[in-house]
Design an enzyme around this catalytic site. Structure first.
Site, PDB file in Angstrom:
ATOM      1  N   HIS A 189       0.846  -1.191   0.000  1.00 23.33           N
ATOM      2  CA  HIS A 189       0.000   0.000   0.000  1.00 23.33           C
ATOM      3  C   HIS A 189       0.885   1.246   0.000  1.00 23.33           C
ATOM      4  O   HIS A 189       1.950   1.259   0.619  1.00 23.33           O
ATOM      5  CB  HIS A 189      -0.924  -0.003   1.233  1.00 23.33           C
TER       6      HIS A 189
ATOM      7  N   GLU B  11       0.755   3.927   1.528  1.00 22.00           N
ATOM      8  CA  GLU B  11       1.080   4.467   2.858  1.00 22.00           C
ATOM      9  C   GLU B  11       2.250   3.697   3.465  1.00 22.00           C
ATOM     10  O   GLU B  11       3.091   4.270   4.150  1.00 22.00           O
ATOM     11  CB  GLU B  11      -0.168   4.425   3.756  1.00 22.00           C
TER      12      GLU B  11
ATOM     13  N   GLU C 170      -3.885   2.383  -7.289  1.00 17.99           N
ATOM     14  CA  GLU C 170      -4.304   3.469  -6.406  1.00 17.99           C
ATOM     15  C   GLU C 170      -3.392   4.676  -6.624  1.00 17.99           C
ATOM     16  O   GLU C 170      -2.282   4.723  -6.060  1.00 17.99           O
ATOM     17  CB  GLU C 170      -4.187   3.034  -4.943  1.00 17.99           C
TER      18      GLU C 170
HETATM   19  O1  LIG Z   1      -6.717   1.245   0.554  1.00 18.22           O
HETATM   20  C1  LIG Z   1      -7.501   2.134   0.222  1.00 18.22           C
HETATM   21  C2  LIG Z   1      -7.046   3.324  -0.446  1.00 18.22           C
HETATM   22  O2  LIG Z   1      -5.917   3.861   0.158  1.00 18.22           O
HETATM   23  C3  LIG Z   1      -8.113   4.341  -0.729  1.00 18.22           C
HETATM   24  O3  LIG Z   1      -8.440   5.102   0.397  1.00 18.22           O
HETATM   25  P1  LIG Z   1      -9.641   6.164   0.271  1.00 18.22           P
HETATM   26  O4  LIG Z   1     -10.812   5.427  -0.269  1.00 18.22           O
HETATM   27  O5  LIG Z   1      -9.843   6.671   1.660  1.00 18.22           O
HETATM   28  O6  LIG Z   1      -9.155   7.223  -0.674  1.00 18.22           O
END
Ligand SMILES: O=C[C@H](O)COP(=O)(O)O
Length: 257
Positions: free
Chosen positions: A100, A102, A172
Site C-alpha cells: 500500500h 502508505e 491506487e
Molecule cells: O486502501 C484504500 C485506499 O488507500 C483508498 O483510500 P480512500 O478510499 O480513503 O481514498
C-alpha cells in the site's frame, strides 16, 4: 468473466467496539450478491471480526472474507512488532494487502520487500492484493506509466504465471487516496488497460484476462458506477467509505446492478 472484487481497507481506524459494530452493520445492510467482498480491519481486531464472519457463514450469497493490511515475509522469529502470514491465516485471513502506498511512503517499504511478502503469501495460500500507484509529482512529470511498470514488474518478480493469476492488483493513484479527488473513469481505465497489457506481455493473455485489477482512491457511492463500468476495472479497494457500513453496502449494491 472476472468476478467483481470489493475490499474495504479500514486502515488504522476503529476501536474494538466500533470494529464489531461495523462488521455487524455491513452484514445487516448488505444484500446477497454474487461478487467477492473482503474487509481488512486493523491487525488487533482480525480475530474478533473473523469470529463474527464465521458466525455468518450460513449467508450463502454474502460471503465476506477477511484480509490483513500487511505482513512480514518470514515465518517467525525476532521481528518485534511484525506479524507473519501464518499468523494471519491462523486468525482466518484469506487476503493480504501488500505494498500500500502508505506503507511505501511512511514505512519505507521497497519493491524488493513487497516482492518477498508476495512470494511468502502465495507459498502459504494467502491471496495478495498488490497496491501500485504514482504520486502527483510523478504524474505531473509524465512518469506514471514508468512508475507503475516498475512497481508491477518488481512486485511480481519471479512469480510463475499461475501464481500471478491468483493475485489481485489495486491501482491506487496516491494523489487520489483520502483526498476526495478520484481519477476520472477514463483516466483510471487508461491505467488499468496499461496494467493488463503489461500482464499480457509478461505472463500471457490468459493470465492478464484472469487477474482482477481494483481501483482505489476516494471511491464512494457517487463515483463507483462510472468506475465499475470501465472494461478493465474489476472492483475497488476502498478506504474512507469502507468505514461507513451504508456507503460500503451501497457501493456493493451499485456494482451488482
Ligand atoms: O486502501 C484504500 C485506499 O488507500 C483508498 O483510500 P480512500 O478510499 O480513503 O481514498
Amino acid at each position: 468473466m472476472r468476478r467483481i472484487f470489493i475490499a474495504g481497507n479500514w486502515k488504522m481506524n476503529t476501536s474494538s467496539t466500533e470494529a464489531q459494530q461495523l462488521i455487524e452493520a455491513i452484514y445487516a445492510q448488505t444484500n446477497d450478491h454474487e461478487m467477492d467482498i473482503a474487509v481488512c480491519p486493523p491487525t488487533v481486531y482480525l480475530s474478533a471480526v473473523s469470529s463474527y464472519i464465521k458466525s455468518n457463514e450460513q449467508r450463502k450469497n454474502l460471503q465476506i472474507k477477511l484480509g490483513a493490511q500487511n505482513m512480514h515475509w518470514e515465518d517467525k522469529g525476532a521481528f518485534t512488532g511484525e506479524v507473519s502470514g501464518q499468523m494471519l491465516q491462523d486468525v482466518g485471513c484469506t487476503y493480504v494487502v501488500l505494498g500500500h502506498s502508505e506503507r511505501r511512503a511512511l514505512f519505507s517499504e521497497t519493491n524488493e520487500n513487497i516482492n518477498k511478502k508476495i512470494h511468502k503469501a502465495l507459498a502459504i495460500g494467502l491471496l495478495p492484493i498488490l497496491c501500485i500507484g504514482e504520486t502527483l509529482e510523478e504524474r505531473e512529470s509524465g512518469k506514471e506509466k514508468e512508475v507503475i511498470t516498475e512497481q508491477l514488474t518488481m512486485g511480481l518478480k519471479d512469480l510463475s504465471p499461475s501464481q500471478v493469476e491468483t493475485c489481485t492488483v489495486a491501482y491506487e493513484p496516491v494523489w487520489a487516496i483520502g483526498t476526495g479527488k478520484t481519477a476520472s473513469p477514463e483516466m483510471a481505465q487508461d491505467m488499468h488497460a496499461f496494467i493488463r497489457q503489461m500482464l499480457a506481455q509478461n505472463y500471457g493473455d490468459n493470465v492478464a484476462q484472469a487477474v482482477r485489477i481494483q481501483y482505489g482512491g476516494s471511491v464512494k457511492p457517487q463515483n463507483i458506477k462510472d468506475l465499475i463500468a470501465q472494461a478493465d476495472i474489476d472492483g475497488a479497494l476502498i478506504g474512507g467509505a469502507s468505514l461507513k457500513a451504508d456507503s460500503f453496502s451501497e457501493i456493493i449494491s451499485i456494482c451488482s446492478a
